[in-house]
Design a protein around this motif. Sequence first.
Motif, PDB file in Angstrom:
ATOM      1  N   ARG A 180      44.487  56.298  76.606  1.00  0.00           N
ATOM      2  CA  ARG A 180      44.902  55.524  75.111  1.00  0.00           C
ATOM      3  C   ARG A 180      43.388  56.340  74.187  1.00  0.00           C
ATOM      4  N   ILE A 181      42.074  56.711  74.801  1.00  0.00           N
ATOM      5  CA  ILE A 181      41.251  57.490  73.794  1.00  0.00           C
ATOM      6  C   ILE A 181      42.027  58.945  74.179  1.00  0.00           C
ATOM      7  N   ASP A 182      43.220  59.331  75.085  1.00  0.00           N
ATOM      8  CA  ASP A 182      44.106  60.285  74.932  1.00  0.00           C
ATOM      9  C   ASP A 182      44.855  60.506  73.874  1.00  0.00           C
ATOM     10  N   GLY A 183      45.585  58.902  74.051  1.00  0.00           N
ATOM     11  CA  GLY A 183      46.944  59.770  72.451  1.00  0.00           C
ATOM     12  C   GLY A 183      47.669  58.244  73.565  1.00  0.00           C
TER      13      GLY A 183
ATOM     14  N   MET B  74      43.575  55.704  70.061  1.00  0.00           N
ATOM     15  CA  MET B  74      44.138  57.030  69.940  1.00  0.00           C
ATOM     16  C   MET B  74      43.845  57.565  68.190  1.00  0.00           C
ATOM     17  N   ILE B  78      38.376  61.420  69.129  1.00  0.00           N
ATOM     18  CA  ILE B  78      37.810  61.168  70.021  1.00  0.00           C
ATOM     19  C   ILE B  78      37.782  61.329  71.628  1.00  0.00           C
ATOM     20  N   MET B  80      36.344  60.877  75.445  1.00  0.00           N
ATOM     21  CA  MET B  80      35.585  60.141  76.209  1.00  0.00           C
ATOM     22  C   MET B  80      35.155  61.387  77.623  1.00  0.00           C
ATOM     23  N   ASN B  96      45.914  66.869  83.931  1.00  0.00           N
ATOM     24  CA  ASN B  96      44.985  66.498  83.576  1.00  0.00           C
ATOM     25  C   ASN B  96      44.892  66.672  82.122  1.00  0.00           C
ATOM     26  N   PHE B  99      47.333  66.193  79.096  1.00  0.00           N
ATOM     27  CA  PHE B  99      47.489  64.852  78.921  1.00  0.00           C
ATOM     28  C   PHE B  99      47.890  64.487  77.680  1.00  0.00           C
ATOM     29  N   GLY B 100      46.360  64.591  77.067  1.00  0.00           N
ATOM     30  CA  GLY B 100      46.289  64.429  75.820  1.00  0.00           C
ATOM     31  C   GLY B 100      46.777  64.614  74.711  1.00  0.00           C
ATOM     32  N   MET B 103      50.377  64.006  74.974  1.00  0.00           N
ATOM     33  CA  MET B 103      50.729  62.648  74.159  1.00  0.00           C
ATOM     34  C   MET B 103      50.457  63.689  72.489  1.00  0.00           C
ATOM     35  N   ARG B 104      49.825  63.677  71.842  1.00  0.00           N
ATOM     36  CA  ARG B 104      50.162  64.363  70.275  1.00  0.00           C
ATOM     37  C   ARG B 104      50.482  65.541  70.497  1.00  0.00           C
ATOM     38  N   ARG B 147      38.655  67.965  80.011  1.00  0.00           N
ATOM     39  CA  ARG B 147      39.381  67.110  79.538  1.00  0.00           C
ATOM     40  C   ARG B 147      39.056  66.694  78.087  1.00  0.00           C
ATOM     41  N   ARG B 151      40.713  68.925  73.859  1.00  0.00           N
ATOM     42  CA  ARG B 151      41.205  67.932  72.194  1.00  0.00           C
ATOM     43  C   ARG B 151      41.231  68.816  70.972  1.00  0.00           C
TER      44      ARG B 151
END
Lengths: 283, 356
Positions: A180-183, B74, B78, B80, B96, B99-100, B103-104, B147, B151
């Motif tokens: 969820r933090i990753d988007g 999201m 940030i 974490m 891994n 991924f972030g 997603m963006r 990871r 970002r």
Amino acid sequence: MLIERKWKKWVFFYLPMAVFIVFTLFPFYWMAITAFRPDNELYATWRQPNAAPLWTLHPTLEHFVGLMKTTAFPTWLWNTMAIALVATGISLVCGMFAGYALARLKFRGSEFLGTAIFITYLVPQTLLFIPLADIVRDLQLGNTPWALMLTYPTFLIPFCTWLLMGYFKTIPKELEECARIDGATRFGAMVRIIFPVAIPGILSAGIFAFTLSWNEFIYALIFMSSADQKTVPVGVVSELIRGDIFFWGQLMMGALLGSVPVAIVYSFFVEYYVTGLTGSVKG
Amino acid sequence: MAIVTIRDLNKKYENGFHAVKDVNLEIRDKEFMVLVGPSGCGKTTTLRMVAGLEEITSGEIRIGERVVNDLPPMDRDIAMVFQNYALYPHKTVFDNMAFGLQMRKYPKDEVLKRVRDAADILGIEALLERKPRQLSGGQRQRVAVGRAIVRHPQVFLFDEPLSNLDAKLRVQMRVELKRLHERLETTAIYVTHDQVEAMTLGTRVVVMKDGYVQQVGEPLVLYGQPANKFVAGFIGSPAMNFVDVSISGDGRHAETEGLRLNVPDRIRAHGGKRLTLGVRPEALRIANGSDEHGFATKVDVVEPLGNEILLNFRAGGAPMVARVDPGVRLKAHESVRFAVDPERLHFFDATSEAAL
């Protein structure tokens, strides 16, 4: 010391194991040899010379041919497969969402809901078929595959929900928090992270649901009346026992062919299935 | 540019547990802020509220100019790092880390570049095709950090990221994290229960207890001028020695049974009161002939650590530890005289426990 351990292992492990295996597998063996045994051997007394009760002397496919030609067995097989797949599909989808919600979302009454779902699973089918028959008749689903596709989930959904709820609880919640933090949205995290990680659990729930619907008897017996709508368990019993005559060869051939798909499904997914039940996710 | 501002933050759980009470903090841009305290002190809950993983009962959190109270995680910009790493077990190291970004909807070559850069910084280029279960604890930790850094977020959040590592690796990763922070120049909030980690990593450190902030300050300020008895006892290892004393009527001495010490001038005004005296193990030294104000005692346990020796004894009815030079030759049950510079004594109000 070492030698003593060896015989101990034989006595306390291999021997009981062998007894257990013979005990469990014998009915299958009996089913298999009967299915391939010609009638004259089948009905011969054991005292007859050359009698081989534990073996088939002249294996034959006559029962297979008879089953295929004189009964609607291929149709039953197809019916059973279609009904089991659709019922399993419906139940898995519902079970995944319900199980996730019960495992992860904190809402008022979630514990009660979980217990209530489990209790519905405990209501015996022999009681439940009476009101269900009423509903099936009202919806005019009787004698159609939908009668079973929609009634099987009544016991499959609670089952899948509970199995998957247990599995989802073993997945660290940090995984989806991180997603969820990753988007990802909550739903996105569930679909992209939690479901893929839960594949062993989902597969074992699916296998169980599939087997339960494949073997189901009461609902199939009650809701299906014409021969071409029946499932294998009902068809074999109702069409191959005529009056007091048991067509043992065909019965056993039907049972054998009916159990093959389940056996294939099990053996194919056995590893997932074991981790699904023991529920181990390593980070 | 990311300043994190926390105003009157409170968290009350449905079962009535009040985990975070009236927390006010301003985390400066590029600062490495460490929240430290015993378990249950509210540090992790505070961090999770900043992340958006816990709802805020009352108060306000700002990241940069935006109030983020009602933003989903999201949208807070940030990243974490979790204690158990939380790597996606079904994805490779590359996926891994990517991924972030995926997603963006970052373009593919940008994803590739950023992941490669991060892997290069952390020395995990060779692991990109592996699955998390094929990695050691230290490697997983690096991937988890990787990871987060791909970002380029406004704020890094760390939730006890080193506590699953063995002691040696923890020291090594601690240094690497500090180096990484200097290189990336990003605001970071770091939660730990380990005061050594807090002191070594933090630009500033927040000490928390029972949901309240006890003191905010640079590591050496916390060590040298603790705001209260809790902070004094929590920071430093071995912990500060405490003993209850009464101040003589003229305000010149702190006294208790078997102990009489000169006090600094600032304590004069408290003549006749009962106070708690605190003295750090390293402030105690073996007295020599010229020390007029020491106290005599008997050592009961000697702990030779190599670079220093810890002497355990009792004074004024309380157990105490002194940290002395490795050259000191003393055996258990030997008599000894300790001296301490009055300026290195700490005094705390007996009831409020605030430093005087």
